[in-house]
Design a protein around this motif. Sequence first.
Motif, PDB file in Angstrom:
ATOM      1  N   THR A 154      25.105 -63.125   3.140  1.00 11.33           N
ATOM      2  CA  THR A 154      24.263 -63.085   4.337  1.00 11.33           C
ATOM      3  C   THR A 154      22.798 -63.336   4.012  1.00 11.33           C
ATOM      4  O   THR A 154      22.030 -63.755   4.875  1.00 11.33           O
ATOM      5  CB  THR A 154      24.409 -61.723   5.036  1.00 11.33           C
ATOM      6  OG1 THR A 154      24.108 -60.676   4.107  1.00 11.33           O
ATOM      7  CG2 THR A 154      25.833 -61.536   5.551  1.00 11.33           C
TER       8      THR A 154
ATOM      9  N   ALA B 233      26.724 -62.457  11.208  1.00  7.56           N
ATOM     10  CA  ALA B 233      26.750 -61.235  12.009  1.00  7.56           C
ATOM     11  C   ALA B 233      28.112 -60.554  11.897  1.00  7.56           C
ATOM     12  O   ALA B 233      28.204 -59.322  11.777  1.00  7.56           O
ATOM     13  CB  ALA B 233      26.438 -61.554  13.468  1.00  7.56           C
ATOM     14  N   ALA B 234      29.186 -61.349  11.921  1.00  4.60           N
ATOM     15  CA  ALA B 234      30.530 -60.788  11.771  1.00  4.60           C
ATOM     16  C   ALA B 234      30.699 -60.157  10.389  1.00  4.60           C
ATOM     17  O   ALA B 234      31.341 -59.116  10.230  1.00  4.60           O
ATOM     18  CB  ALA B 234      31.582 -61.866  11.992  1.00  4.60           C
ATOM     19  N   GLN B 235      30.114 -60.787   9.371  1.00 10.06           N
ATOM     20  CA  GLN B 235      30.197 -60.246   8.013  1.00 10.06           C
ATOM     21  C   GLN B 235      29.505 -58.883   7.933  1.00 10.06           C
ATOM     22  O   GLN B 235      30.023 -57.949   7.314  1.00 10.06           O
ATOM     23  CB  GLN B 235      29.559 -61.230   7.029  1.00 10.06           C
ATOM     24  CG  GLN B 235      29.406 -60.712   5.594  1.00 10.06           C
ATOM     25  CD  GLN B 235      30.727 -60.612   4.865  1.00 10.06           C
ATOM     26  OE1 GLN B 235      31.761 -61.055   5.369  1.00 10.06           O
ATOM     27  NE2 GLN B 235      30.718 -60.022   3.686  1.00 10.06           N
ATOM     28  N   ARG B 236      28.356 -58.744   8.555  1.00 14.21           N
ATOM     29  CA  ARG B 236      27.646 -57.462   8.531  1.00 14.21           C
ATOM     30  C   ARG B 236      28.442 -56.383   9.248  1.00 14.21           C
ATOM     31  O   ARG B 236      28.513 -55.233   8.785  1.00 14.21           O
ATOM     32  CB  ARG B 236      26.263 -57.624   9.161  1.00 14.21           C
ATOM     33  CG  ARG B 236      25.331 -58.561   8.387  1.00 14.21           C
ATOM     34  CD  ARG B 236      23.920 -58.529   8.973  1.00 14.21           C
ATOM     35  NE  ARG B 236      23.058 -59.495   8.313  1.00 14.21           N
ATOM     36  CZ  ARG B 236      22.820 -60.716   8.780  1.00 14.21           C
ATOM     37  NH1 ARG B 236      23.374 -61.098   9.925  1.00 14.21           N
ATOM     38  NH2 ARG B 236      22.028 -61.546   8.125  1.00 14.21           N
ATOM     39  N   ARG B 237      29.051 -56.739  10.380  1.00 16.85           N
ATOM     40  CA  ARG B 237      29.882 -55.768  11.085  1.00 16.85           C
ATOM     41  C   ARG B 237      31.083 -55.361  10.239  1.00 16.85           C
ATOM     42  O   ARG B 237      31.463 -54.188  10.201  1.00 16.85           O
ATOM     43  CB  ARG B 237      30.359 -56.356  12.424  1.00 16.85           C
ATOM     44  CG  ARG B 237      29.277 -56.527  13.464  1.00 16.85           C
ATOM     45  CD  ARG B 237      29.868 -56.714  14.861  1.00 16.85           C
ATOM     46  NE  ARG B 237      30.766 -57.860  14.911  1.00 16.85           N
ATOM     47  CZ  ARG B 237      30.381 -59.101  15.226  1.00 16.85           C
ATOM     48  NH1 ARG B 237      29.099 -59.349  15.488  1.00 16.85           N
ATOM     49  NH2 ARG B 237      31.257 -60.077  15.285  1.00 16.85           N
ATOM     50  N   HIS B 238      31.661 -56.340   9.560  1.00 10.11           N
ATOM     51  CA  HIS B 238      32.819 -56.046   8.716  1.00 10.11           C
ATOM     52  C   HIS B 238      32.446 -55.090   7.587  1.00 10.11           C
ATOM     53  O   HIS B 238      33.198 -54.165   7.260  1.00 10.11           O
ATOM     54  CB  HIS B 238      33.383 -57.349   8.145  1.00 10.11           C
ATOM     55  CG  HIS B 238      34.618 -57.166   7.327  1.00 10.11           C
ATOM     56  ND1 HIS B 238      35.819 -56.742   7.860  1.00 10.11           N
ATOM     57  CD2 HIS B 238      34.853 -57.337   5.996  1.00 10.11           C
ATOM     58  CE1 HIS B 238      36.728 -56.669   6.917  1.00 10.11           C
ATOM     59  NE2 HIS B 238      36.165 -57.019   5.775  1.00 10.11           N
TER      60      HIS B 238
ATOM     61  N   ARG C 191      30.087 -52.853   7.631  1.00  9.20           N
ATOM     62  CA  ARG C 191      29.900 -51.520   8.197  1.00  9.20           C
ATOM     63  C   ARG C 191      31.250 -50.841   8.426  1.00  9.20           C
ATOM     64  O   ARG C 191      31.406 -49.642   8.176  1.00  9.20           O
ATOM     65  CB  ARG C 191      29.106 -51.605   9.505  1.00  9.20           C
ATOM     66  CG  ARG C 191      27.634 -51.955   9.317  1.00  9.20           C
ATOM     67  CD  ARG C 191      26.837 -51.640  10.566  1.00  9.20           C
ATOM     68  NE  ARG C 191      27.242 -52.476  11.687  1.00  9.20           N
ATOM     69  CZ  ARG C 191      26.683 -53.647  11.994  1.00  9.20           C
ATOM     70  NH1 ARG C 191      25.702 -54.128  11.241  1.00  9.20           N
ATOM     71  NH2 ARG C 191      27.095 -54.332  13.050  1.00  9.20           N
ATOM     72  N   LEU C 192      32.225 -51.616   8.904  1.00  5.58           N
ATOM     73  CA  LEU C 192      33.564 -51.061   9.103  1.00  5.58           C
ATOM     74  C   LEU C 192      34.201 -50.636   7.783  1.00  5.58           C
ATOM     75  O   LEU C 192      34.888 -49.612   7.714  1.00  5.58           O
ATOM     76  CB  LEU C 192      34.453 -52.087   9.811  1.00  5.58           C
ATOM     77  CG  LEU C 192      34.152 -52.345  11.282  1.00  5.58           C
ATOM     78  CD1 LEU C 192      34.985 -53.501  11.810  1.00  5.58           C
ATOM     79  CD2 LEU C 192      34.403 -51.083  12.112  1.00  5.58           C
TER      80      LEU C 192
ATOM     81  N   THR D   4      40.252 -50.862   6.999  1.00  8.09           N
ATOM     82  CA  THR D   4      39.671 -52.123   7.445  1.00  8.09           C
ATOM     83  C   THR D   4      40.231 -53.337   6.706  1.00  8.09           C
ATOM     84  O   THR D   4      40.486 -54.374   7.326  1.00  8.09           O
ATOM     85  CB  THR D   4      38.138 -52.082   7.305  1.00  8.09           C
ATOM     86  OG1 THR D   4      37.625 -51.025   8.123  1.00  8.09           O
ATOM     87  CG2 THR D   4      37.511 -53.392   7.742  1.00  8.09           C
TER      88      THR D   4
ATOM     89  N   GLN E  14      26.750 -66.479  13.953  1.00  9.98           N
ATOM     90  CA  GLN E  14      27.809 -65.551  14.336  1.00  9.98           C
ATOM     91  C   GLN E  14      28.628 -65.114  13.111  1.00  9.98           C
ATOM     92  O   GLN E  14      29.133 -63.996  13.061  1.00  9.98           O
ATOM     93  CB  GLN E  14      28.749 -66.203  15.360  1.00  9.98           C
ATOM     94  CG  GLN E  14      28.058 -66.717  16.602  1.00  9.98           C
ATOM     95  CD  GLN E  14      27.736 -68.199  16.458  1.00  9.98           C
ATOM     96  OE1 GLN E  14      27.413 -68.685  15.376  1.00  9.98           O
ATOM     97  NE2 GLN E  14      27.811 -68.907  17.580  1.00  9.98           N
TER      98      GLN E  14
END
Length: 269
Positions: free
Chosen positions: A168, A200-205, A207-208, A215, A197
């Motif tokens: 990222t 952004a999806a990588q950062r959310r992943h 965090r999960l 996960t 996008q």
Amino acid sequence: METPKKRTAGEEDARRTGHDQPVSSPRSLPLGAVRVAPLSGEVTLSFVGRVAYRYQLTAKELIGALVDFQRRPNLYTVRPDSEVIFNAEARAVLAAFCRMPEGHLQRALPAWNTALPARKPGSGPAAWVRTADTIAPTGPGCRACTATATQGREEARRYLVPHGRVCTTHQCWMLETPVADGKPTGPVQLDLRNVPQVAAAQRRHMRLLRRYPHTPEAFTTAQAILASWWNEPWPEETTWPERLRQMTTARPRGAVRRGTRPSTPKPSP
């Protein structure tokens, strides 16, 4: 009365294991002229190649020099996308040669302490080579991160865990790229600057991953669903074809044709 001489740690280990000679200590091993540090998640063979580069050698030449003649692997099987496994004696020699503590190498190199195959006869430094189809997925690491860590000197190959394929910081997607004749056979990295996008999806992943231990299982399921689109394209699916076009045209790093299954999992939309 003469006081008994206190044994060194190496001599004590040798006495317990039944060897006549004390175990070699780092001070007794040959030191290299240059200190070379590994990168986190790096393939051991990639690290050996970077060490060899500092001495104008190839990885094959350095392995041949560090390992006893009768205990060398078939050096013809050493390819950039393969892996090399060392026994304890060879790991100690390599650690001393690159002037790095073994503990640091163990933390950075995932295959450093890999279980050894059947033992070779005799004793001394030994090595084994594992081909690309027998190890976890690998590929070139983020070029910008590698250039920063090595001062722009070398490239590095790393293990591509599912959650570590997107950088990222430098907006790139690292691909599992096979090697033929010493060169990648396809694209090495995709530029993500036009598709924020994905980052952004990588950062959310990530965090999960920190919050929920299951996960990775969800990621595997999502990968299977999205990868199926490449085997049987859905006409109504337009999001990913457009993102792929944006990634391959932002900074050409090799073409990916529609209908060809990519070798890396996709983050969730």
